[in-house]
Write a protein that holds these residues in place. Structure first.
Motif, PDB file in Angstrom:
ATOM      1  N   ASP A   3      40.250 -66.213   6.980  1.00 55.31           N
ATOM      2  CA  ASP A   3      40.179 -64.897   6.277  1.00 55.31           C
ATOM      3  C   ASP A   3      38.754 -64.168   6.494  1.00 55.31           C
ATOM      4  O   ASP A   3      37.792 -64.797   6.412  1.00 55.31           O
ATOM      5  CB  ASP A   3      40.518 -65.093   4.751  1.00 55.31           C
ATOM      6  N   LEU A   4      38.917 -62.729   6.457  1.00 59.54           N
ATOM      7  CA  LEU A   4      37.572 -62.115   6.510  1.00 59.54           C
ATOM      8  C   LEU A   4      36.902 -62.036   5.207  1.00 59.54           C
ATOM      9  O   LEU A   4      37.890 -61.519   4.258  1.00 59.54           O
ATOM     10  CB  LEU A   4      37.754 -60.921   7.398  1.00 59.54           C
ATOM     11  N   VAL A  25      28.454 -57.007   3.584  1.00 56.60           N
ATOM     12  CA  VAL A  25      29.063 -56.247   2.445  1.00 56.60           C
ATOM     13  C   VAL A  25      30.624 -57.037   2.247  1.00 56.60           C
ATOM     14  O   VAL A  25      31.139 -57.400   3.349  1.00 56.60           O
ATOM     15  CB  VAL A  25      29.598 -54.714   3.301  1.00 56.60           C
ATOM     16  N   PRO A  26      30.883 -57.091   1.156  1.00 62.53           N
ATOM     17  CA  PRO A  26      32.194 -57.893   0.701  1.00 62.53           C
ATOM     18  C   PRO A  26      33.442 -57.018   1.468  1.00 62.53           C
ATOM     19  O   PRO A  26      33.499 -55.845   1.505  1.00 62.53           O
ATOM     20  CB  PRO A  26      32.471 -57.564  -0.887  1.00 62.53           C
ATOM     21  N   ALA A  27      34.416 -57.781   2.072  1.00 66.65           N
ATOM     22  CA  ALA A  27      35.475 -57.266   2.614  1.00 66.65           C
ATOM     23  C   ALA A  27      36.158 -56.294   1.973  1.00 66.65           C
ATOM     24  O   ALA A  27      36.881 -55.215   2.514  1.00 66.65           O
ATOM     25  CB  ALA A  27      36.553 -58.414   3.075  1.00 66.65           C
ATOM     26  N   ALA A  28      36.326 -56.699   0.594  1.00 72.97           N
ATOM     27  CA  ALA A  28      37.065 -55.666  -0.151  1.00 72.97           C
ATOM     28  C   ALA A  28      36.683 -54.121  -0.220  1.00 72.97           C
ATOM     29  O   ALA A  28      37.222 -53.202  -0.241  1.00 72.97           O
ATOM     30  CB  ALA A  28      37.303 -56.008  -1.624  1.00 72.97           C
ATOM     31  N   ILE A  29      35.430 -54.177  -0.118  1.00 72.35           N
ATOM     32  CA  ILE A  29      34.474 -52.885  -0.146  1.00 72.35           C
ATOM     33  C   ILE A  29      34.611 -52.079   1.289  1.00 72.35           C
ATOM     34  O   ILE A  29      35.189 -50.852   1.454  1.00 72.35           O
ATOM     35  CB  ILE A  29      33.187 -52.948  -0.451  1.00 72.35           C
ATOM     36  N   VAL A  30      34.680 -52.981   2.251  1.00 75.82           N
ATOM     37  CA  VAL A  30      34.865 -52.422   3.676  1.00 75.82           C
ATOM     38  C   VAL A  30      36.328 -51.645   3.914  1.00 75.82           C
ATOM     39  O   VAL A  30      36.457 -50.859   4.626  1.00 75.82           O
ATOM     40  CB  VAL A  30      34.568 -53.757   4.678  1.00 75.82           C
ATOM     41  N   ARG A  31      37.092 -52.668   3.477  1.00 76.34           N
ATOM     42  CA  ARG A  31      38.435 -52.025   3.479  1.00 76.34           C
ATOM     43  C   ARG A  31      38.925 -50.651   2.694  1.00 76.34           C
ATOM     44  O   ARG A  31      39.312 -49.878   3.265  1.00 76.34           O
ATOM     45  CB  ARG A  31      39.463 -53.048   2.775  1.00 76.34           C
ATOM     46  N   ARG A  32      38.313 -50.433   1.657  1.00 72.95           N
ATOM     47  CA  ARG A  32      38.330 -49.169   0.971  1.00 72.95           C
ATOM     48  C   ARG A  32      37.394 -48.232   1.776  1.00 72.95           C
ATOM     49  O   ARG A  32      37.998 -47.102   1.690  1.00 72.95           O
ATOM     50  CB  ARG A  32      37.727 -49.231  -0.401  1.00 72.95           C
ATOM     51  N   VAL A  33      36.327 -48.468   2.436  1.00 75.18           N
ATOM     52  CA  VAL A  33      35.840 -47.618   3.060  1.00 75.18           C
ATOM     53  C   VAL A  33      36.425 -46.982   4.244  1.00 75.18           C
ATOM     54  O   VAL A  33      36.721 -45.900   4.691  1.00 75.18           O
ATOM     55  CB  VAL A  33      34.198 -48.047   3.701  1.00 75.18           C
TER      56      VAL A  33
END
Length: 247
Positions: A3-4, A25-33
Protein backbone atom coordinates in the motif's frame (compact mmCIF):
# COMPACT_ATOMS: atom_id res chain seq x y z
CA UNK A 1 1.04 -5.16 1.68
CA UNK A 2 2.28 -2.88 -1.06
CA UNK A 3 0.00 0.00 0.00
CA UNK A 4 1.12 3.55 -0.72
CA UNK A 5 1.40 5.41 2.59
CA UNK A 6 3.06 8.63 1.46
CA UNK A 7 4.80 10.56 -1.29
CA UNK A 8 8.37 11.71 -0.62
CA UNK A 9 8.76 15.48 -0.40
CA UNK A 10 12.36 16.07 0.72
CA UNK A 11 15.22 14.59 2.75
CA UNK A 12 17.45 16.01 5.47
CA UNK A 13 20.90 14.64 4.76
CA UNK A 14 24.23 15.73 6.20
CA UNK A 15 26.21 13.76 3.62
CA UNK A 16 24.26 14.91 0.56
CA UNK A 17 23.45 11.31 -0.31
CA UNK A 18 20.08 9.54 -0.09
CA UNK A 19 20.55 8.76 3.60
CA UNK A 20 19.17 10.77 6.47
CA UNK A 21 15.70 11.74 7.63
CA UNK A 22 13.07 11.53 4.89
CA UNK A 23 9.81 13.46 4.88
CA UNK A 24 6.62 12.56 3.03
CA UNK A 25 3.10 13.82 2.43
CA UNK A 26 0.56 11.27 3.77
CA UNK A 27 -1.22 9.33 1.03
CA UNK A 28 -4.65 10.39 2.30
CA UNK A 29 -3.72 14.05 1.75
CA UNK A 30 -2.21 13.36 -1.67
CA UNK A 31 -5.41 11.58 -2.71
CA UNK A 32 -7.51 14.62 -1.75
CA UNK A 33 -5.19 16.98 -3.66
CA UNK A 34 -5.27 14.83 -6.79
CA UNK A 35 -9.06 14.47 -6.65
CA UNK A 36 -9.47 18.23 -6.28
CA UNK A 37 -7.11 19.02 -9.17
CA UNK A 38 -8.69 16.39 -11.43
CA UNK A 39 -12.10 17.87 -10.69
CA UNK A 40 -11.00 21.37 -11.66
CA UNK A 41 -10.74 22.71 -8.12
CA UNK A 42 -8.18 25.30 -7.07
CA UNK A 43 -7.86 24.44 -3.38
CA UNK A 44 -8.52 21.42 -1.19
CA UNK A 45 -11.52 21.84 1.12
CA UNK A 46 -10.65 20.37 4.51
CA UNK A 47 -13.54 19.40 6.79
CA UNK A 48 -13.47 20.43 10.43
CA UNK A 49 -14.80 18.91 13.63
CA UNK A 50 -16.60 22.02 14.86
CA UNK A 51 -15.21 21.56 18.36
CA UNK A 52 -12.18 22.62 20.36
CA UNK A 53 -10.31 19.63 21.69
CA UNK A 54 -7.28 19.01 23.85
CA UNK A 55 -5.12 15.94 24.26
CA UNK A 56 -5.91 13.80 27.30
CA UNK A 57 -2.95 13.94 29.69
CA UNK A 58 -2.01 11.41 32.34
CA UNK A 59 -3.55 13.52 35.09
CA UNK A 60 -6.76 14.00 33.10
CA UNK A 61 -6.94 10.27 32.37
CA UNK A 62 -6.70 9.43 36.07
CA UNK A 63 -9.42 11.92 36.99
CA UNK A 64 -11.75 10.47 34.34
CA UNK A 65 -11.03 6.84 35.16
CA UNK A 66 -9.25 6.09 31.88
CA UNK A 67 -6.67 3.32 31.91
CA UNK A 68 -4.31 5.19 29.55
CA UNK A 69 -3.88 8.86 28.59
CA UNK A 70 -5.34 8.61 25.11
CA UNK A 71 -7.93 10.55 23.11
CA UNK A 72 -9.16 14.10 22.67
CA UNK A 73 -11.24 15.88 25.31
CA UNK A 74 -14.00 18.09 23.89
CA UNK A 75 -13.53 21.49 25.55
CA UNK A 76 -15.93 23.61 23.47
CA UNK A 77 -18.56 23.13 20.76
CA UNK A 78 -19.23 25.44 17.80
CA UNK A 79 -22.97 26.27 17.74
CA UNK A 80 -24.79 24.25 15.07
CA UNK A 81 -21.51 22.89 13.74
CA UNK A 82 -20.76 19.28 12.73
CA UNK A 83 -19.88 18.21 16.29
CA UNK A 84 -23.01 19.80 17.74
CA UNK A 85 -25.27 18.10 15.18
CA UNK A 86 -23.53 14.78 15.77
CA UNK A 87 -24.42 15.02 19.46
CA UNK A 88 -20.96 15.68 20.92
CA UNK A 89 -20.92 17.43 24.29
CA UNK A 90 -18.37 19.28 26.37
CA UNK A 91 -16.51 16.77 28.51
CA UNK A 92 -16.78 13.94 25.97
CA UNK A 93 -13.55 12.13 25.09
CA UNK A 94 -13.11 11.06 21.47
CA UNK A 95 -11.28 7.73 21.66
CA UNK A 96 -11.57 6.53 18.06
CA UNK A 97 -12.34 7.75 14.54
CA UNK A 98 -13.84 5.22 12.10
CA UNK A 99 -12.74 2.41 14.39
CA UNK A 100 -9.13 3.54 14.65
CA UNK A 101 -7.78 4.64 18.06
CA UNK A 102 -7.46 8.41 18.48
CA UNK A 103 -4.07 8.90 20.11
CA UNK A 104 -4.46 12.62 20.75
CA UNK A 105 -6.21 15.80 19.60
CA UNK A 106 -3.92 16.18 16.57
CA UNK A 107 -4.81 12.67 15.38
CA UNK A 108 -8.53 13.47 15.58
CA UNK A 109 -8.06 16.72 13.67
CA UNK A 110 -6.03 14.98 10.95
CA UNK A 111 -8.53 12.13 10.60
CA UNK A 112 -11.40 14.59 10.09
CA UNK A 113 -9.56 17.00 7.78
CA UNK A 114 -8.35 14.23 5.46
CA UNK A 115 -11.93 13.17 4.63
CA UNK A 116 -14.20 14.58 1.92
CA UNK A 117 -17.04 17.01 2.69
CA UNK A 118 -20.22 14.96 2.99
CA UNK A 119 -18.51 11.81 4.29
CA UNK A 120 -20.04 10.07 7.30
CA UNK A 121 -17.49 9.61 10.10
CA UNK A 122 -17.94 7.31 13.09
CA UNK A 123 -16.65 8.74 16.37
CA UNK A 124 -16.08 6.51 19.38
CA UNK A 125 -16.89 8.65 22.41
CA UNK A 126 -16.42 8.02 26.11
CA UNK A 127 -19.12 9.72 28.18
CA UNK A 128 -20.10 9.20 31.81
CA UNK A 129 -18.03 6.05 32.21
CA UNK A 130 -19.44 4.38 29.11
CA UNK A 131 -18.66 4.43 25.40
CA UNK A 132 -20.94 5.14 22.46
CA UNK A 133 -20.63 5.77 18.74
CA UNK A 134 -21.74 9.04 17.13
CA UNK A 135 -21.98 9.79 13.42
CA UNK A 136 -20.51 13.08 12.21
CA UNK A 137 -21.04 14.48 8.72
CA UNK A 138 -17.83 16.01 7.38
CA UNK A 139 -18.30 19.71 6.50
CA UNK A 140 -16.05 22.57 5.48
CA UNK A 141 -15.60 25.29 8.11
CA UNK A 142 -18.11 28.09 7.50
CA UNK A 143 -16.95 31.40 6.01
CA UNK A 144 -19.28 33.43 8.23
CA UNK A 145 -18.94 36.35 8.59
CA UNK A 146 -17.82 37.05 5.02
CA UNK A 147 -14.08 37.65 4.62
CA UNK A 148 -14.40 41.32 3.51
CA UNK A 149 -10.64 41.64 2.97
CA UNK A 150 -9.39 45.22 2.74
CA UNK A 151 -6.06 47.02 2.71
CA UNK A 152 -6.20 49.96 5.12
CA UNK A 153 -4.82 53.32 4.08
CA UNK A 154 -4.79 56.86 5.43
CA UNK A 155 -3.53 58.61 8.57
CA UNK A 156 -4.22 55.86 11.10
CA UNK A 157 -2.25 53.13 12.93
CA UNK A 158 -3.43 50.45 10.45
CA UNK A 159 -2.15 52.12 7.28
CA UNK A 160 -0.65 49.38 5.07
CA UNK A 161 -2.27 46.47 6.91
CA UNK A 162 -4.45 43.88 5.18
CA UNK A 163 -7.38 42.91 7.42
CA UNK A 164 -10.15 40.30 7.22
CA UNK A 165 -13.10 39.18 9.31
CA UNK A 166 -12.25 36.12 11.38
CA UNK A 167 -14.37 33.07 10.58
CA UNK A 168 -13.75 29.34 11.01
CA UNK A 169 -12.75 29.19 7.31
CA UNK A 170 -10.22 32.02 7.71
CA UNK A 171 -8.94 30.50 10.97
CA UNK A 172 -8.35 27.18 9.20
CA UNK A 173 -6.55 28.92 6.35
CA UNK A 174 -4.26 30.79 8.73
CA UNK A 175 -3.78 27.95 11.21
CA UNK A 176 -5.57 29.81 14.01
CA UNK A 177 -8.05 28.80 16.69
CA UNK A 178 -11.59 29.43 15.33
CA UNK A 179 -12.79 29.85 18.92
CA UNK A 180 -10.90 33.13 19.33
CA UNK A 181 -14.24 34.90 18.89
CA UNK A 182 -15.38 37.63 16.57
CA UNK A 183 -12.78 40.10 15.50
CA UNK A 184 -10.64 41.51 12.71
CA UNK A 185 -7.44 39.69 11.83
CA UNK A 186 -4.31 41.25 10.35
CA UNK A 187 -3.07 38.95 7.55
CA UNK A 188 -0.34 41.08 5.96
CA UNK A 189 1.71 44.20 6.65
CA UNK A 190 2.83 46.40 3.76
CA UNK A 191 4.51 49.78 3.68
CA UNK A 192 2.82 52.26 5.95
CA UNK A 193 2.25 53.30 9.55
CA UNK A 194 1.21 49.78 10.60
CA UNK A 195 4.72 48.48 9.95
CA UNK A 196 6.30 51.22 12.07
CA UNK A 197 3.67 50.72 14.77
CA UNK A 198 4.75 47.10 15.18
CA UNK A 199 1.58 45.38 13.98
CA UNK A 200 2.14 41.81 12.76
CA UNK A 201 0.23 39.23 10.71
CA UNK A 202 -1.84 37.18 13.15
CA UNK A 203 -2.75 40.14 15.38
CA UNK A 204 -6.46 40.38 16.15
CA UNK A 205 -7.83 43.91 16.49
CA UNK A 206 -10.27 44.03 19.41
CA UNK A 207 -10.82 47.70 20.25
CA UNK A 208 -9.95 51.11 18.82
CA UNK A 209 -10.46 54.28 20.88
CA UNK A 210 -12.58 52.37 23.38
CA UNK A 211 -14.95 50.94 20.74
CA UNK A 212 -15.21 47.19 20.16
CA UNK A 213 -14.19 45.97 16.70
CA UNK A 214 -16.15 42.89 15.59
CA UNK A 215 -15.92 43.30 11.81
CA UNK A 216 -13.86 45.03 9.13
CA UNK A 217 -16.84 47.35 8.64
CA UNK A 218 -16.60 48.40 12.30
CA UNK A 219 -12.89 49.12 11.92
CA UNK A 220 -13.31 51.15 8.73
CA UNK A 221 -16.10 53.15 10.36
CA UNK A 222 -13.91 54.07 13.34
CA UNK A 223 -10.99 54.95 11.07
CA UNK A 224 -13.27 57.06 8.88
CA UNK A 225 -14.16 59.22 11.87
CA UNK A 226 -10.56 60.43 11.85
CA UNK A 227 -8.51 61.75 14.72
CA UNK A 228 -4.83 62.12 15.51
CA UNK A 229 -4.88 60.19 18.80
CA UNK A 230 -5.46 56.44 18.74
CA UNK A 231 -5.74 53.79 21.44
CA UNK A 232 -5.53 50.31 19.96
CA UNK A 233 -6.08 46.95 21.69
CA UNK A 234 -4.98 43.78 19.95
CA UNK A 235 -4.69 40.12 20.90
CA UNK A 236 -1.33 38.56 20.13
CA UNK A 237 -0.43 34.99 21.12
CA UNK A 238 -3.37 34.92 23.49
CA UNK A 239 -2.37 38.14 25.28
CA UNK A 240 -4.16 41.49 25.09
CA UNK A 241 -1.88 44.41 24.27
CA UNK A 242 -2.96 48.06 24.35
CA UNK A 243 -0.92 50.90 22.85
CA UNK A 244 -1.41 54.59 22.09
CA UNK A 245 -0.44 56.19 18.79
CA UNK A 246 -0.36 59.67 17.25
CA UNK A 247 -0.69 60.04 13.49
Amino acid sequence: DGDLIGVNSFILSRSGSSSGVGFAVPAAIVRRVVETAAGGGQAVVRPWLGARTQTVTGEMARSMGLSVPQGALVADIWPNGPAARAGLRQGDVIVSVDGRPAVDAAAVSYAISSRRPGDQIKLGVRRGGGEQTLTLRAEAPPATPARDQQVVSGRNPFDGATVVNLSPAVADELGLDPFLGRGVMVTNIGRGFAMNAGLRPGDMIKRVNGRDVATVKDLMGIIGAGGGQWQVTIVRNGQEVTANFRT
